[in-house]
Design a protein around this motif. Structure first.
Motif, PDB file in Angstrom:
ATOM      1  N   THR A  63      38.847  35.886  42.654  1.00 16.27           N
ATOM      2  CA  THR A  63      39.658  37.757  43.198  1.00 16.27           C
ATOM      3  C   THR A  63      39.350  38.675  43.312  1.00 16.27           C
ATOM      4  N   VAL A  64      39.072  39.116  42.781  1.00 22.44           N
ATOM      5  CA  VAL A  64      37.779  40.438  43.672  1.00 22.44           C
ATOM      6  C   VAL A  64      37.634  40.100  45.225  1.00 22.44           C
ATOM      7  N   LYS A  65      36.852  38.993  45.293  1.00 20.22           N
ATOM      8  CA  LYS A  65      36.601  39.358  46.858  1.00 20.22           C
ATOM      9  C   LYS A  65      37.810  38.520  47.180  1.00 20.22           C
ATOM     10  N   GLU A  66      38.853  37.587  46.924  1.00 17.76           N
ATOM     11  CA  GLU A  66      40.599  38.336  47.153  1.00 17.76           C
ATOM     12  C   GLU A  66      40.454  38.987  47.836  1.00 17.76           C
ATOM     13  N   ILE A  67      40.889  40.127  47.306  1.00 19.62           N
ATOM     14  CA  ILE A  67      41.287  41.617  46.817  1.00 19.62           C
ATOM     15  C   ILE A  67      40.287  42.519  48.323  1.00 19.62           C
ATOM     16  N   GLN A  96      48.426  53.343  53.097  1.00 22.90           N
ATOM     17  CA  GLN A  96      49.950  53.854  52.240  1.00 22.90           C
ATOM     18  C   GLN A  96      50.292  52.073  51.658  1.00 22.90           C
ATOM     19  N   GLU A  97      51.021  51.861  52.964  1.00 23.30           N
ATOM     20  CA  GLU A  97      51.912  50.311  53.007  1.00 23.30           C
ATOM     21  C   GLU A  97      50.901  49.288  52.621  1.00 23.30           C
ATOM     22  N   PHE A  98      50.064  48.882  53.145  1.00 21.73           N
ATOM     23  CA  PHE A  98      48.686  48.346  53.032  1.00 21.73           C
ATOM     24  C   PHE A  98      48.381  48.092  51.811  1.00 21.73           C
ATOM     25  N   LEU A  99      47.638  49.734  51.046  1.00 22.12           N
ATOM     26  CA  LEU A  99      47.849  49.108  49.743  1.00 22.12           C
ATOM     27  C   LEU A  99      48.633  48.950  48.929  1.00 22.12           C
ATOM     28  N   LEU A 100      50.374  49.210  49.121  1.00 19.11           N
ATOM     29  CA  LEU A 100      51.002  49.578  47.796  1.00 19.11           C
ATOM     30  C   LEU A 100      51.516  47.580  48.333  1.00 19.11           C
ATOM     31  N   LYS A 101      51.435  47.395  49.328  1.00 11.79           N
ATOM     32  CA  LYS A 101      52.194  45.882  49.599  1.00 11.79           C
ATOM     33  C   LYS A 101      51.887  44.804  47.734  1.00 11.79           C
ATOM     34  N   PRO A 102      53.141  44.355  47.493  1.00 13.32           N
ATOM     35  CA  PRO A 102      53.159  43.991  46.448  1.00 13.32           C
ATOM     36  C   PRO A 102      52.016  43.011  46.333  1.00 13.32           C
ATOM     37  N   GLU A 103      51.444  41.801  47.430  1.00 13.77           N
ATOM     38  CA  GLU A 103      50.756  40.874  47.096  1.00 13.77           C
ATOM     39  C   GLU A 103      49.607  41.681  46.749  1.00 13.77           C
ATOM     40  N   PHE A 104      49.164  42.671  47.269  1.00 16.06           N
ATOM     41  CA  PHE A 104      47.418  43.098  46.957  1.00 16.06           C
ATOM     42  C   PHE A 104      47.850  44.251  45.473  1.00 16.06           C
ATOM     43  N   VAL A 105      49.152  44.888  44.751  1.00 14.23           N
ATOM     44  CA  VAL A 105      48.802  45.291  43.793  1.00 14.23           C
ATOM     45  C   VAL A 105      48.757  44.322  43.045  1.00 14.23           C
ATOM     46  N   GLU A 106      49.987  43.576  43.267  1.00  9.04           N
ATOM     47  CA  GLU A 106      49.717  42.163  42.277  1.00  9.04           C
ATOM     48  C   GLU A 106      48.135  41.361  41.581  1.00  9.04           C
ATOM     49  N   LEU A 107      47.355  41.534  43.009  1.00  8.64           N
ATOM     50  CA  LEU A 107      46.215  40.736  42.508  1.00  8.64           C
ATOM     51  C   LEU A 107      45.252  42.065  42.139  1.00  8.64           C
ATOM     52  N   VAL A 108      45.881  43.420  42.363  1.00 14.01           N
ATOM     53  CA  VAL A 108      45.084  44.408  41.251  1.00 14.01           C
ATOM     54  C   VAL A 108      45.337  44.619  39.945  1.00 14.01           C
ATOM     55  N   GLU A 109      46.445  44.069  39.632  1.00 11.79           N
ATOM     56  CA  GLU A 109      46.966  44.055  37.864  1.00 11.79           C
ATOM     57  C   GLU A 109      46.427  42.837  37.627  1.00 11.79           C
TER      58      GLU A 109
END
Lengths: 497, 497
Positions: free
Chosen positions: B9-13, B58-71
């Protein structure tokens, strides 16, 4: 001033385009910095960043909603500026879409390995190290042509990428006309011996600071807005880059001897920069802000290099500042500078060649490239073909690969179809000159360092159009005719006979 | 070396993060170029490009799929590197999400107008021109604090943005301890008169080239990888920037007199740069590659500036190269250089102040900022509060706004909560020094220009951790204790009494 973009769809396109523009701006700064400043090991992270940004820019360009907007705009009634925007974007989208990602990946891998192989091969003068890579590049070029599509022959597809709307037939016609006239002219120049084939000034050594002062003096006379909208820096290979209309930078180099190189390359790059600086400011952030093609761009740099920089009046103009900065100039007259700037001497190396022989170097490369693409010629046959053609054209035969086929980096970079734009530009520069002469006493303006009328002419006729029109249409607009090699031949005659 | 990122998951992030990293890389290059090279009028297009890129990032940082991965990654079992990645990104996302777009737009508009107003006000020494803007900025700062959220007081929220995990109470405790000890110390230093309050070397003039040679000599002794992974350039305000681990650049400035400024600012920026250069290379392209906070960063720059650069051994080390380049140095001994570098003199201007008085300037700003945020103090009250506090702390009272409240640009930029990191860094630098002394004979290493052991100590204790741990945890790891102002007080005593 009136807004040039009125149509709502085009405005929407331009709003969306702004992030593509911003990425392009960043890419240009990253590229400039790489050549001018970057510490050696910075290359690793810089390459990754540039790769990511280029994928990103591609993604935005090909986003369905963006492509649809451009498609939609093609059917609307638009003014010429708006039509220009749509034409440029449509073309970019078409080219971008042509190549499958696997192909682009292969291209990027092969060319980066080929570049290393070329460097090795050049270092050891061993063509066999580069040969297999050149075959792979020829193969890639053919496939690229297939992806892009063409009517008559594969070479058309590649050429069009660099010179929109120009066909192989156009270029072949141009070179045929040129060769027929220029070859006997060159022979006559060399036979008569009135034009020097070498000059003692080639050997005189200088310090970087001395020539930097001279270059800055020249740029100031040209009205180059140093520090306001431009810079002069140093890089291994001189180039021009723009980050918009308000930040256009050129570079030069200082070899420490043969000072005409640094002067003429500075003057050459100034010509490129002027084209960008004299864009209509209303085009800012849009895809029509900037020179339309490589050939037209080269016509501007060559105009300043050949027509201005190699003129007798220019030699006279700069003689005092040369004397002031270079102690050895005490022994040379303005006439010496003029003849030094106009030496004609067949040379193996394209980048060392003079105004007259230069076009033969390009012609040779164009013919070989065409054979690779259309006639199935393989890498192994190329050195011999190169040398034969060189001997036929310039009467000299390379004794090493370095003096022949290994001299240019272009093919290793996968760039095929690019060389002809150098000659297109050279020929156009003379053509523009004779048209300009109808309106201006060009020589008198050079003599009195009054460059404003020359710049204004170029702005009015060419620069202010940005990329609104494709090159051929621009020519019609600017001078009412097509590219014609006769002007260049006339210029050579007037200058050298 | 072992891979530090193993979890899928971290690698994907990190794969997704790479384009955010690339935009950040580009932003840094654009920012550096702006300060160092950009022609004046380039600012318009540069600002637009930077604005677009910042929205994009900012947009890339807050993209739902990115935020979900971090969550998702927050609940996984991860190694410390991976946990660092998740902590840093989670924090960035949280901060990014806090502010509504309208607020960010308002912030950006107000601060850009406030900056112009501040420039005007400063030029004419007229606080009234800046006052209404400062009120708007205080209001914005309060709202920012509300958006971010806090436990104890609004100032906590702002402080945390610059110094993760540090609270207003922490800073207040630090300053209380410091003030109690340092104030009597300063009074004693000034009364005893053994430490000079001015020095004839302050007036000596130099040429840029001379001091550039000295700075380059010093950087070479430090082992700064000039041209390989770094550069030294010139800008109006010296700074350090990094485009990754392999391209870290510093700037300095040459005022033409008072040469300790250019030396100490070069040495200061070297300290920042070293922190970036000594990152674990396996962290490249990840959010944990780089210094963890402004306070820790400043501790590194201050270590080199104060502990190394103002030491007697350093003065002795550089005396020969100063003599070689500065003719006037024939009249000065190494001891002169040492006392010149260690002048203590209450001054109105923070950036002109010495090591001892510096922290009072910060303390003053911190107290005023806290009053703005927590106690409803308005802009109109601030000049008087400033002057009173200045008089109380340093015994001098500004007679103009320029010498008082109008001197810094920070508030005009909307930056509130930042100043304390300067003192945190200064105090930590002394703390690190005494810990280093347990392992190394620091002075002996400076005397013999043997900086490798010092660099290795900083690398082992601090640099190699990048941003894995938040600042307080990093301190525990590095020296086993919290920030403690006593070390700095001890250092002042040892140096000045």
């Amino acid at each position: 001033m009136e807004e040039v973009f009125q149509n709502e769809t085009v405005k929407e396109i331009l709003t969306k385009y702004r992030r593509i523009w911003a990425i392009g701006h960043a890419q240009s700064v990253l590229g400039w910095d790489m050549e001018v400043n970057m510490p050696k090991e910075g290359i690793l992270e810089r390459s990754v960043a540039r790769g990511e940004l280029s994928v990103l820019s591609q993604e935005f360009l090909l986003k369905p909603e963006f492509v649809e907007l451009v498609e939609k705009a093609k059917d609307l009634e638009l003014n010429e500026y708006e039509r220009g925007v749509v034409r440029v974007l449509d073309r970019e989208i078409r080219i971008s879409k042509s190549f499958p990602p696997e192909f682009l990946r292969e291209m990027s891998e092969v060319t980066s390995q080929a570049t290393k192989a070329w460097e090795e091969a050049k270092k050891s003068d061993d063509f066999s190290k580069f040969e297999p890579w050149l075959d792979r590049i020829i193969d890639l070029a053919k496939r690229a042509a297939d992806y892009l599509g063409y009517e008559d022959e594969p070479y058309d597809a590649l050429l069009d990428m660099f010179e929109e709307g120009t066909t192989t037939k156009d270029v072949e016609r141009m070179f045929e006309g040129l060769e027929k006239e220029l070859k006997p002219l060159l022979d006559r120049i060399l036979e008569e011996g009135k034009v020097p084939q070498s000059h003692p000034l080639e050997k005189e050594r200088y310090e970087k600071d001395q020539m930097e002062r001279v270059n800055l003096w020249i740029l100031e006379k040209f009205g180059f807005p140093l520090g306001v909208r431009s810079r002069l820096d140093v890089s291994a290979h001189p180039f021009t880059t723009e980050f918009g209309i308000r930040d256009v930078r050129i570079t030069t180099r200082y070899e420490g001897y043969d000072f005409r190189r640094t002067i003429l390359s500075t003057v050459h790059e100034f010509g490129h920069a002027l084209y960008e600086l004299q864009q209509d400011e209303r085009f800012a952030f849009s895809p029509i802000a900037g020179g339309v093609s490589l050939g037209i761009h080269e016509s501007q740099s060559r105009f300043w290099e050949n027509i201005v920089g190699r003129s007798r009046e220019f030699a006279e103009l700069i003689h005092p500042v040369l004397r002031e900065n270079l102690p050895f100039m005490a022994n040379y007259t303005p006439e010496d500078v003029y003849s030094y700037f106009n030496v004609v001497r067949p040379d193996f190396i394209r980048t060392e060649s003079d105004v007259v022989t230069y076009n033969f170097h390009i012609l040779l490369r164009f013919r070989l490239e065409r054979m690779m693409l259309n006639e199935g010629v393989k890498a192994k046959d190329l050195p011999e073909l190169w040398n034969d053609e060189m001997e036929r054209l310039l009467g000299i035969r390379p004794k090493s690969y370095v003096d022949g086929i290994l001299q240019d980096i272009h093919w290793a970079h996968g760039t095929i179809g690019y060389f002809p734009t150098y000659s297109i530009g050279t020929l156009l520069s003379a053509q523009f000159y004779y048209h300009m002469k109808k309106d201006l006493n060009v020589e008198e303006h050079i003599a009195s360092a009054d460059f404003e009328p020359i710049k204004a002419w170029l702005r009015e006729r060419i620069h202010r159009y940005g990329s609104i029109y494709p090159p051929k249409e621009l020519l019609k607009k600017a001078i009412g005719e097509e590219l014609n090699p006769d002007y260049f031949v006339r210029w050579v005659k007037e200058r050298y006979l």
